[in-house]
Design an enzyme around this catalytic site. Structure first.
Site, PDB file in Angstrom:
ATOM      1  N   LYS A  27       0.761  -1.073   0.072  1.00 16.01           N
ATOM      2  CA  LYS A  27      -0.100   0.174  -0.182  1.00 16.01           C
ATOM      3  C   LYS A  27       0.912   1.166   0.023  1.00 16.01           C
ATOM      4  O   LYS A  27       2.054   1.228   0.203  1.00 16.01           O
ATOM      5  CB  LYS A  27      -1.098   0.025   1.433  1.00 16.01           C
ATOM      6  CG  LYS A  27      -0.154   0.130   2.510  1.00 16.01           C
ATOM      7  CD  LYS A  27      -1.265   0.199   3.652  1.00 16.01           C
ATOM      8  CE  LYS A  27      -0.463   0.380   4.976  1.00 16.01           C
ATOM      9  NZ  LYS A  27      -1.262   0.857   5.967  1.00 16.01           N
ATOM     10  N   ARG A  60     -11.202   0.885  14.126  1.00 13.75           N
ATOM     11  CA  ARG A  60     -11.337   1.678  13.015  1.00 13.75           C
ATOM     12  C   ARG A  60     -12.211   0.961  12.192  1.00 13.75           C
ATOM     13  O   ARG A  60     -13.270   0.611  12.380  1.00 13.75           O
ATOM     14  CB  ARG A  60      -9.863   1.747  12.497  1.00 13.75           C
ATOM     15  CG  ARG A  60      -8.806   2.588  13.195  1.00 13.75           C
ATOM     16  CD  ARG A  60      -7.577   2.682  12.657  1.00 13.75           C
ATOM     17  NE  ARG A  60      -7.096   1.667  11.906  1.00 13.75           N
ATOM     18  CZ  ARG A  60      -5.820   1.565  11.079  1.00 13.75           C
ATOM     19  NH1 ARG A  60      -4.974   2.409  11.672  1.00 13.75           N
ATOM     20  NH2 ARG A  60      -5.358   0.375  10.420  1.00 13.75           N
ATOM     21  N   TYR A  96      14.066  30.803   6.238  1.00 14.64           N
ATOM     22  CA  TYR A  96      12.922  31.610   7.022  1.00 14.64           C
ATOM     23  C   TYR A  96      12.980  31.651   8.280  1.00 14.64           C
ATOM     24  O   TYR A  96      13.332  30.578   8.965  1.00 14.64           O
ATOM     25  CB  TYR A  96      11.523  30.791   6.480  1.00 14.64           C
ATOM     26  CG  TYR A  96      11.271  30.908   4.833  1.00 14.64           C
ATOM     27  CD1 TYR A  96      11.324  32.193   4.298  1.00 14.64           C
ATOM     28  CD2 TYR A  96      11.193  29.619   4.199  1.00 14.64           C
ATOM     29  CE1 TYR A  96      11.122  32.090   2.860  1.00 14.64           C
ATOM     30  CE2 TYR A  96      10.954  29.718   3.198  1.00 14.64           C
ATOM     31  CZ  TYR A  96      10.987  30.918   2.202  1.00 14.64           C
ATOM     32  OH  TYR A  96      10.744  30.914   0.810  1.00 14.64           O
ATOM     33  N   MET A 116      10.276  24.606   1.088  1.00 13.87           N
ATOM     34  CA  MET A 116       9.557  23.794   0.457  1.00 13.87           C
ATOM     35  C   MET A 116      10.461  23.037  -0.468  1.00 13.87           C
ATOM     36  O   MET A 116      10.085  21.514  -0.591  1.00 13.87           O
ATOM     37  CB  MET A 116       8.560  24.309  -0.457  1.00 13.87           C
ATOM     38  CG  MET A 116       7.465  23.516  -1.353  1.00 13.87           C
ATOM     39  SD  MET A 116       6.385  24.626  -2.242  1.00 13.87           S
ATOM     40  CE  MET A 116       5.320  25.276  -0.882  1.00 13.87           C
TER      41      MET A 116
END
Length: 395
Positions: free
Chosen positions: A53, A151, A285, A333
């Site tokens: 998966k 779940r 930043y 990013m």
């Protein structure tokens, strides 16, 4: 009247792929991991399901599925139906279980593709039956029991009705109940009381279903941590996800080497620039890092858009120039900075974020600690714009 010149547009693809970064996937290591897992469960007679998966936990679903099958995995597992259908589209015909369905999903396509469909409630059984009738063939289904994870899965109070309706659909020729299964909540926490409680409940729900007439091909409950540490949970099949990729499901259980496993992914990038910086220069930043002397800075062209966790700003370890450095300032990013001090490297030098650790590089677990998460997330979140380079595709 003259015509205005038109700017030409590039219509061709780049001459070579994006080589700024790469995730190397060692399929030989994956095959060795599958063999090690098979050996571990051999005394119980269980077989191995290779869980692919989430694009094989970020490693590339189709190449990893093929490598796992080459090494003796008997089943494959996916979360979403489109993951399962992609395996079939690639020509993989091994048994596949898919377990995360929503109403209106591609049930007919899954029936046609001979995918085992996990059924946790009556709504899903109804959709499977309709799909099977439309396909003109019985669907393969596995009933999932919620034994305490809370779940997906059918709770014990609803189990008799689900089992009864599934057996009725089987008698009508619409389905074949091929499996009974469940999933642990805390198998990665040795001694947690929920482990025994869930196992006991699963035995009870198995007994009910089998007495009612279910004859499953497979019964399974063990995920990676249970596969490694709880042999009494192995039943007919174990579902190995993160362990197949050479990652320990929990540091408390042991390192990958403790279980005879080897990490499969190595994430690296080529340094984009190197420059001398003065004392007092703010980096990235927010200026959360300021140089405390004249130093050398190296720019690594990977960022949180590529899966490098921003939470590891100021803490993430990277091997560059023969030493492990720490991310200086915030991860942006597309890039982050390393402070090399008195060292230097050339642009294009290879910065290794994580790998097996053979060459002194950090591991995915090191990044997990730096980001306050688990190693599962570190490998799975590596973004699509990082090319996967599959090594040793032929076993």
């Amino acid at each position: 009247m003259s015509e205005t010149p038109q700017r030409s547009r590039a219509t061709h693809e780049p001459e070579r792929p994006d080589n700024r970064a790469r995730a190397e996937i060692d399929l030989a290591a994956l095959r060795a991991n599958v063999r090690a897992l098979r050996a571990r469960v051999a005394p119980s007679g269980a077989r191995v399901m290779g869980v692919v998966k989430a694009d094989a936990y970020g490693h590339g679903a189709v190449p990893c599925a093929r490598a796992a099958l080459d090494a003796g995995a008997a089943w494959l597992g996916t979360a979403t139906p489109y993951e399962a259908l992609a395996l079939r589209a690639a020509g993989i015909d091994a048994p596949v279980l898919c377990w995360l369905w929503t109403p209106g999903g591609p049930f007919r396509a899954a029936v046609d593709a001979d995918v085992d469909i996990a059924v946790s409630g009556l709504w899903a059984l109804d959709e499977v039956v309709a799909a099977a009738r439309a396909a003109g063939r019985p669907a393969r289904i596995q009933l999932k029991a919620d034994t305490g994870l809370g779940r997906n899965g059918c709770l014990a109070g609803d189990w008799p009705r689900l089992v009864g309706e599934a057996l009725k659909a089987q008698a009508d020729g619409d389905v074949r109940v091929t499996g009974l299964w469940s999933h642990f909540a805390c198998a990665d926490e040795p001694g947690h009381p929920s482990i025994d409680a869930q196992l006991t409940r699963f035995h009870d729900m198995l007994q009910y279903a089998e007495k009612a007439g279910v004859e499953p091909e497979v019964r399974h409950m063990a995920n990676s941590p249970a596969t490694l540490t709880l042999p009494e949970t192995h039943f007919d099949l174990v579902r190995t996800g993160v362990a197949m990729y050479g990652i320990s499901p929990s540091p408390e259980l042991g390192t990958p080497a403790d279980f005879g496993l080897r990490p499969v992914m190595r994430l690296s990038a080529d340094v984009a620039s190197v420059k001398q910086a003065p004392q007092g220069l703010g980096i990235s930043y927010g200026h959360h890092y300021v140089t405390d002397r004249e130093t050398t800075l190296a720019l690594v062209p990977l960022g949180y858009a590529d899966g490098v966790p921003r939470h590891a700003s100021g803490r993430g370890p990277v091997l560059l120039g023969g030493a492990v450095r720490t991310v200086a300032g915030r991860v942006a990013m597309d890039q982050f900075v390393l402070d090399l001090g008195d060292d230097t490297v050339e642009p294009g030098a290879r910065a290794v974020l994580f790998g097996p650790g053979d060459d002194g590089e950090p591991t995915a677990e090191d990044w997990a600690r730096a980001a306050g998460t688990i190693a599962y997330e570190i490998v799975t979140r590596v973004g699509a714009r990082v090319p996967r380079v599959h090594l040793h595709e032929r076993g």
